[in-house]
Design an enzyme around this catalytic site. Structure first.
Site, PDB file in Angstrom:
ATOM      1  N   SER A 146       0.856  -1.191   0.000  1.00  0.00           N
ATOM      2  CA  SER A 146       0.000   0.000   0.000  1.00  0.00           C
ATOM      3  C   SER A 146       0.883   1.229   0.000  1.00  0.00           C
ATOM      4  O   SER A 146       2.067   1.166   0.381  1.00  0.00           O
ATOM      5  CB  SER A 146      -0.893   0.004   1.248  1.00  0.00           C
ATOM      6  OG  SER A 146      -1.544   1.249   1.417  1.00  0.00           O
TER       7      SER A 146
ATOM      8  N   TYR B   2      -2.568   0.226  10.703  1.00  0.00           N
ATOM      9  CA  TYR B   2      -2.460  -0.208   9.311  1.00  0.00           C
ATOM     10  C   TYR B   2      -1.110   0.159   8.714  1.00  0.00           C
ATOM     11  O   TYR B   2      -0.466  -0.678   8.060  1.00  0.00           O
ATOM     12  CB  TYR B   2      -3.587   0.416   8.489  1.00  0.00           C
ATOM     13  CG  TYR B   2      -3.595  -0.009   7.046  1.00  0.00           C
ATOM     14  CD1 TYR B   2      -3.773  -1.338   6.693  1.00  0.00           C
ATOM     15  CD2 TYR B   2      -3.436   0.926   6.021  1.00  0.00           C
ATOM     16  CE1 TYR B   2      -3.784  -1.743   5.357  1.00  0.00           C
ATOM     17  CE2 TYR B   2      -3.453   0.534   4.694  1.00  0.00           C
ATOM     18  CZ  TYR B   2      -3.627  -0.790   4.360  1.00  0.00           C
ATOM     19  OH  TYR B   2      -3.630  -1.186   3.036  1.00  0.00           O
TER      20      TYR B   2
END
Length: 249
Positions: free
Chosen positions: A135, A148
């Site tokens: 990501s 995250y």
């Protein structure tokens, strides 16, 4: 699973929706026999039937599930570590430890389990490829996102370390780091709150799953001596993890 000796096999985790499902369809069109893994076996079976692949139940957070999944694979040429996700959006002072555990188990240890289990067969293939979908969060931080971003940083470092450890082996490694992609990602993060999930993409044109899948397909189609180490892909409307161009009505 009985396949002809020259059939190339691609394994895609998190293949029941979003980037994983789109990737499975893309690789099948390129001639791979795709083995789709995820917990939602009903969705997998539908996609597998449409693309001529194989659906196998898989929970990357469960060692026994990973072992059962990998045992039946006759060979592996491509592994796409796509299973992952975010859970919650809270500051560190209010962190939910269960959310953090889920993110680390899924994104980091799940990728580790699958890679470790299938690495011998990827090497044996003579031209293996590991694609890890991390990501933009693997390169940046943002307020309330430490659970995250820390997991994605760790997943990215795992993948990048392996690149050096496998130098000289017939395995290529590509990290693909998407920015904003409109999938079930935000719905999972906000635990089913559809309105909150929709607001993430308001006023902008995000990426869609197929955009990332096509990049993975391109990577998989490169000659064996070509290693695309790292690809960051963002929508035109996104500058970084916190800065977007949004239109208002």
């Amino acid at each position: 699973m009985i396949l002809s000796p020259d059939t190339r096999v691609a394994v895609v985790t998190g293949a029941s929706s979003g980037i994983g499902e789109a990737t499975a369809r893309t690789l099948a069109k390129q001639g791979f026999h795709v083995v789709l893994g995820a917990r939602r076996i009903d969705r997998l079976e539908t996609t597998a039937a449409e693309i001529g692949g194989t659906a196998l139940e898989l929970d990357v957070t469960d060692e026994d599930s990973v072992d059962a999944f990998c045992t039946v694979l006759p060979r592996v040429d491509v592994l796409v570590n796509n299973a992952g996700g975010a859970m919650g959006l809270a500051p560190v002072s209010e962190a939910d430890l269960d959310d953090w555990r889920w993110m680390w188990e899924t994104n980091v240890l799940g990728t580790l389990r699958m890679t470790k289990a299938l690495l011998p067969r990827l090497i044996e293939s003579g031209d293996g490829l590991i694609v890890t979908v991390t990501s933009l969060a693997a390169f940046s931080v943002y307020d309330n996102g430490a659970g995250y971003t820390s997991a994605k940083h760790a997943e990215g470092l795992l993948h990048r370390t392996l690149r050096g450890e496998l130098l000289g082996k017939p395995v290529r490694l590509t990290e693909i780091a998407p920015g904003a992609v409109e999938t079930e990602f935000s719905l999972v993060r906000f635990k089913g709150d559809e309105e909150r999930a929709k607001r993430v993409y308001e006023g902008m044109t995000p990426l869609v799953a197929q955009d990332v899948a096509e990049i993975i397909g391109f990577v998989a189609s490169r000659p064996s001596h070509v290693n695309l180490d790292q690809i960051i892909v963002k929508p035109r409307d996104q500058a970084n993890s916190e800065r977007f161009h949004r239109t208002t009505d």
